[in-house]
Each structure stands twice: as C-alpha cells, then as structure tokens.
Design a protein around this motif. Structure first.
Motif, PDB file in Angstrom:
ATOM      1  N   THR A  97       0.834  -1.202   0.000  1.00  0.00           N
ATOM      2  CA  THR A  97       0.000   0.000   0.000  1.00  0.00           C
ATOM      3  C   THR A  97       0.869   1.253   0.000  1.00  0.00           C
ATOM      4  O   THR A  97       0.599   2.208  -0.742  1.00  0.00           O
ATOM      5  CB  THR A  97      -0.959  -0.012   1.207  1.00  0.00           C
ATOM      6  OG1 THR A  97      -1.764  -1.190   1.135  1.00  0.00           O
ATOM      7  CG2 THR A  97      -1.846   1.211   1.223  1.00  0.00           C
ATOM      8  N   LEU A  98       1.926   1.253   0.804  1.00  0.00           N
ATOM      9  CA  LEU A  98       2.850   2.391   0.824  1.00  0.00           C
ATOM     10  C   LEU A  98       3.558   2.531  -0.521  1.00  0.00           C
ATOM     11  O   LEU A  98       3.720   3.640  -1.039  1.00  0.00           O
ATOM     12  CB  LEU A  98       3.870   2.247   1.953  1.00  0.00           C
ATOM     13  CG  LEU A  98       3.306   2.372   3.360  1.00  0.00           C
ATOM     14  CD1 LEU A  98       4.348   1.982   4.397  1.00  0.00           C
ATOM     15  CD2 LEU A  98       2.790   3.778   3.613  1.00  0.00           C
ATOM     16  N   PHE A  99       3.970   1.413  -1.085  1.00  0.00           N
ATOM     17  CA  PHE A  99       4.606   1.446  -2.401  1.00  0.00           C
ATOM     18  C   PHE A  99       3.664   2.058  -3.433  1.00  0.00           C
ATOM     19  O   PHE A  99       4.058   2.931  -4.200  1.00  0.00           O
ATOM     20  CB  PHE A  99       5.017   0.028  -2.838  1.00  0.00           C
ATOM     21  CG  PHE A  99       5.562  -0.029  -4.234  1.00  0.00           C
ATOM     22  CD1 PHE A  99       6.896   0.220  -4.475  1.00  0.00           C
ATOM     23  CD2 PHE A  99       4.733  -0.327  -5.305  1.00  0.00           C
ATOM     24  CE1 PHE A  99       7.398   0.188  -5.763  1.00  0.00           C
ATOM     25  CE2 PHE A  99       5.219  -0.368  -6.594  1.00  0.00           C
ATOM     26  CZ  PHE A  99       6.567  -0.111  -6.828  1.00  0.00           C
ATOM     27  N   ASP A 100       2.422   1.596  -3.438  1.00  0.00           N
ATOM     28  CA  ASP A 100       1.447   2.105  -4.404  1.00  0.00           C
ATOM     29  C   ASP A 100       1.214   3.602  -4.248  1.00  0.00           C
ATOM     30  O   ASP A 100       1.014   4.308  -5.234  1.00  0.00           O
ATOM     31  CB  ASP A 100       0.122   1.353  -4.286  1.00  0.00           C
ATOM     32  CG  ASP A 100       0.214  -0.071  -4.819  1.00  0.00           C
ATOM     33  OD1 ASP A 100       1.182  -0.403  -5.534  1.00  0.00           O
ATOM     34  OD2 ASP A 100      -0.693  -0.871  -4.487  1.00  0.00           O
ATOM     35  N   MET A 142       8.675  14.514   2.532  1.00  0.00           N
ATOM     36  CA  MET A 142       9.138  14.263   3.898  1.00  0.00           C
ATOM     37  C   MET A 142      10.089  15.373   4.360  1.00  0.00           C
ATOM     38  O   MET A 142      10.841  15.189   5.305  1.00  0.00           O
ATOM     39  CB  MET A 142       9.825  12.899   3.990  1.00  0.00           C
ATOM     40  CG  MET A 142       8.856  11.749   3.917  1.00  0.00           C
ATOM     41  SD  MET A 142       9.584  10.161   4.389  1.00  0.00           S
ATOM     42  CE  MET A 142      10.463   9.719   2.923  1.00  0.00           C
ATOM     43  N   ASN A 143      10.047  16.497   3.666  1.00  0.00           N
ATOM     44  CA  ASN A 143      10.863  17.669   3.998  1.00  0.00           C
ATOM     45  C   ASN A 143      12.369  17.382   3.952  1.00  0.00           C
ATOM     46  O   ASN A 143      13.127  17.922   4.751  1.00  0.00           O
ATOM     47  CB  ASN A 143      10.467  18.245   5.362  1.00  0.00           C
ATOM     48  CG  ASN A 143       9.051  18.766   5.346  1.00  0.00           C
ATOM     49  OD1 ASN A 143       8.639  19.425   4.400  1.00  0.00           O
ATOM     50  ND2 ASN A 143       8.296  18.441   6.374  1.00  0.00           N
ATOM     51  N   SER A 165      17.906   7.935   5.855  1.00  0.00           N
ATOM     52  CA  SER A 165      17.368   7.178   6.991  1.00  0.00           C
ATOM     53  C   SER A 165      15.912   7.558   7.269  1.00  0.00           C
ATOM     54  O   SER A 165      15.177   6.808   7.909  1.00  0.00           O
ATOM     55  CB  SER A 165      18.218   7.404   8.240  1.00  0.00           C
ATOM     56  OG  SER A 165      18.204   8.767   8.602  1.00  0.00           O
ATOM     57  N   LYS A 166      15.480   8.711   6.777  1.00  0.00           N
ATOM     58  CA  LYS A 166      14.090   9.146   6.954  1.00  0.00           C
ATOM     59  C   LYS A 166      13.130   8.330   6.081  1.00  0.00           C
ATOM     60  O   LYS A 166      11.935   8.326   6.304  1.00  0.00           O
ATOM     61  CB  LYS A 166      13.936  10.630   6.599  1.00  0.00           C
ATOM     62  CG  LYS A 166      14.789  11.551   7.438  1.00  0.00           C
ATOM     63  CD  LYS A 166      14.232  11.679   8.811  1.00  0.00           C
ATOM     64  CE  LYS A 166      15.004  12.716   9.599  1.00  0.00           C
ATOM     65  NZ  LYS A 166      14.580  12.766  10.984  1.00  0.00           N
ATOM     66  N   PHE A 167      13.679   7.650   5.053  1.00  0.00           N
ATOM     67  CA  PHE A 167      12.855   6.849   4.150  1.00  0.00           C
ATOM     68  C   PHE A 167      12.645   5.491   4.800  1.00  0.00           C
ATOM     69  O   PHE A 167      13.366   4.541   4.580  1.00  0.00           O
ATOM     70  CB  PHE A 167      13.560   6.689   2.796  1.00  0.00           C
ATOM     71  CG  PHE A 167      12.631   6.356   1.662  1.00  0.00           C
ATOM     72  CD1 PHE A 167      12.315   7.312   0.717  1.00  0.00           C
ATOM     73  CD2 PHE A 167      12.081   5.093   1.524  1.00  0.00           C
ATOM     74  CE1 PHE A 167      11.469   7.020  -0.341  1.00  0.00           C
ATOM     75  CE2 PHE A 167      11.233   4.784   0.475  1.00  0.00           C
ATOM     76  CZ  PHE A 167      10.929   5.747  -0.461  1.00  0.00           C
ATOM     77  N   ASN A 168      11.639   5.411   5.677  1.00  0.00           N
ATOM     78  CA  ASN A 168      11.347   4.177   6.403  1.00  0.00           C
ATOM     79  C   ASN A 168       9.834   4.004   6.511  1.00  0.00           C
ATOM     80  O   ASN A 168       9.066   4.898   6.171  1.00  0.00           O
ATOM     81  CB  ASN A 168      12.026   4.172   7.780  1.00  0.00           C
ATOM     82  CG  ASN A 168      11.603   5.333   8.641  1.00  0.00           C
ATOM     83  OD1 ASN A 168      10.425   5.620   8.803  1.00  0.00           O
ATOM     84  ND2 ASN A 168      12.576   6.024   9.219  1.00  0.00           N
ATOM     85  N   LEU A 224       6.933   6.896   6.010  1.00  0.00           N
ATOM     86  CA  LEU A 224       6.071   6.749   4.843  1.00  0.00           C
ATOM     87  C   LEU A 224       4.613   6.626   5.272  1.00  0.00           C
ATOM     88  O   LEU A 224       3.722   7.221   4.671  1.00  0.00           O
ATOM     89  CB  LEU A 224       6.482   5.530   4.020  1.00  0.00           C
ATOM     90  CG  LEU A 224       7.780   5.661   3.244  1.00  0.00           C
ATOM     91  CD1 LEU A 224       8.196   4.309   2.684  1.00  0.00           C
ATOM     92  CD2 LEU A 224       7.650   6.684   2.124  1.00  0.00           C
ATOM     93  N   ALA A 225       4.372   5.853   6.317  1.00  0.00           N
ATOM     94  CA  ALA A 225       2.998   5.675   6.801  1.00  0.00           C
ATOM     95  C   ALA A 225       2.427   6.976   7.360  1.00  0.00           C
ATOM     96  O   ALA A 225       1.210   7.161   7.361  1.00  0.00           O
ATOM     97  CB  ALA A 225       2.961   4.575   7.858  1.00  0.00           C
ATOM     98  N   ALA A 226       3.289   7.874   7.824  1.00  0.00           N
ATOM     99  CA  ALA A 226       2.831   9.138   8.397  1.00  0.00           C
ATOM    100  C   ALA A 226       2.408  10.145   7.331  1.00  0.00           C
ATOM    101  O   ALA A 226       1.712  11.116   7.639  1.00  0.00           O
ATOM    102  CB  ALA A 226       3.924   9.750   9.277  1.00  0.00           C
ATOM    103  N   LEU A 227       2.800   9.908   6.086  1.00  0.00           N
ATOM    104  CA  LEU A 227       2.397  10.821   5.017  1.00  0.00           C
ATOM    105  C   LEU A 227       0.911  10.657   4.744  1.00  0.00           C
ATOM    106  O   LEU A 227       0.368   9.561   4.885  1.00  0.00           O
ATOM    107  CB  LEU A 227       3.184  10.526   3.731  1.00  0.00           C
ATOM    108  CG  LEU A 227       4.673  10.842   3.760  1.00  0.00           C
ATOM    109  CD1 LEU A 227       5.336  10.335   2.486  1.00  0.00           C
ATOM    110  CD2 LEU A 227       4.907  12.329   3.920  1.00  0.00           C
TER     111      LEU A 227
END
Length: 160
Positions: free
Chosen positions: A60-63, A85-86, A136-139, A143-146
């Motif tokens: 789902t995150l990938f999509d 993600m700034n 390291s922010k790419f986790n 991602l789920a917080a976006l």
C-alpha cells in the motif's frame, strides 16, 4: 522479522512464476482471508497472516509512492517522496538511490526491491552528502505518516 519472512515466501512464489498473482494488494488480502490463513492451533498460520498483513502495508505504501501507477518507482517518484518528507532531494540524489537499491538493473525500484530495501534498512546505508537527503528518513514509519493522498499535491522541480 516479519518482512524478511514474507519476502522469503514471496521469493519462493516468484520462483514458481506466481509473482504477478501476488503483485496486488487484493490478491494478498484474498490469501490473508483464505481458510489456510486461519490459525490451526500451532500459531504457524497466524504468523503467515501477520506476514501477509505487513506485506499489504508495504505494498500500500509502495502504491502511494508510485504516482504514475507504472508498477515501479523511478527517480522522480523517489525525489517527490523525499521532498514531501521535507528532505532536500535533487534528481541526481534519487538516481543514486535507485542505482544502489535496484537489484535487477532496470533503472527503477519494483515493489519487491522496495520491500527488501525497507525491511533490510538499505535506505539507511545510502551515504549522506551535505545538503542532500537524509535517507534514513525513508522508512515505514515516516512513509505511513504521510497523508494517503500525498501524491496529488507534490510539486517537484527537477533539479540536476
């Protein structure tokens, strides 16, 4: 970790030419709700259910990152996610990330490579360059917080 076990199962299916059959969230959900996914008292099936739930989350995150719905992530999509993600991210930064994570040399990241990279913490291994993104922010958590519709409002200026 559940992700690693899920990817092992996925790789086994891939070897049996079932990759397309499990490439959609709907197919994974059907597997999750099948009688085989119910607990038989050994706990084994409930572990499979947890693995499938984690794969659904990752898919789902990938999509949501795959804004052109092409089935893979290109440098512009990676750049857009990092900016959302700034994190400052030039197209060149995203291209380096893809080169590092792209297991089949396609020039893009498919969802299996994406899941493997997240599960193994590969984004953290990308070198930080001053003024560049903190990979390291790419986790999963970030991602789920976006917002789920974040792809609709990203404006990316392609900088090389």
């Amino acid at each position: 970790m559940f992700v690693a076990r899920g990817l092992e199962l996925f790789e086994r299916e891939k070897a049996m030419n079932l990759r397309k059959a499990t490439s959609s969230v709907g197919t994974i959900k059907r597997k999750l709700t099948s009688p085989k996914a119910s607990d038989d008292g050994t706990g084994k099936s409930s572990k499979t259910a947890k693995i499938l739930q984690e794969l659904i989350r990752i898919k789902t995150l990938f999509d949501s990152c795959d804004t052109d719905k092409g089935g893979d992530l290109d440098a512009e999509e990676i750049q857009a996610v990092m900016i959302k993600m700034n994190q400052p991210c030039r197209l060149q930064d995203a291209e380096k990330a893809i080169h590092f994570l792209d297991g089949d040399d396609s020039g893009t990241i498919d969802w299996v490579e994406f899941a493997q990279a997240l599960g193994a913490g590969k984004f953290k291994e990308l070198p930080y360059e001053p003024g560049g993104p903190k990979w390291s922010k790419f986790n999963l958590e970030n991602l789920a917080a976006l917002p789920s519709d974040f792809d609709a409002d990203i404006q990316v200026t392609c900088r090389h």
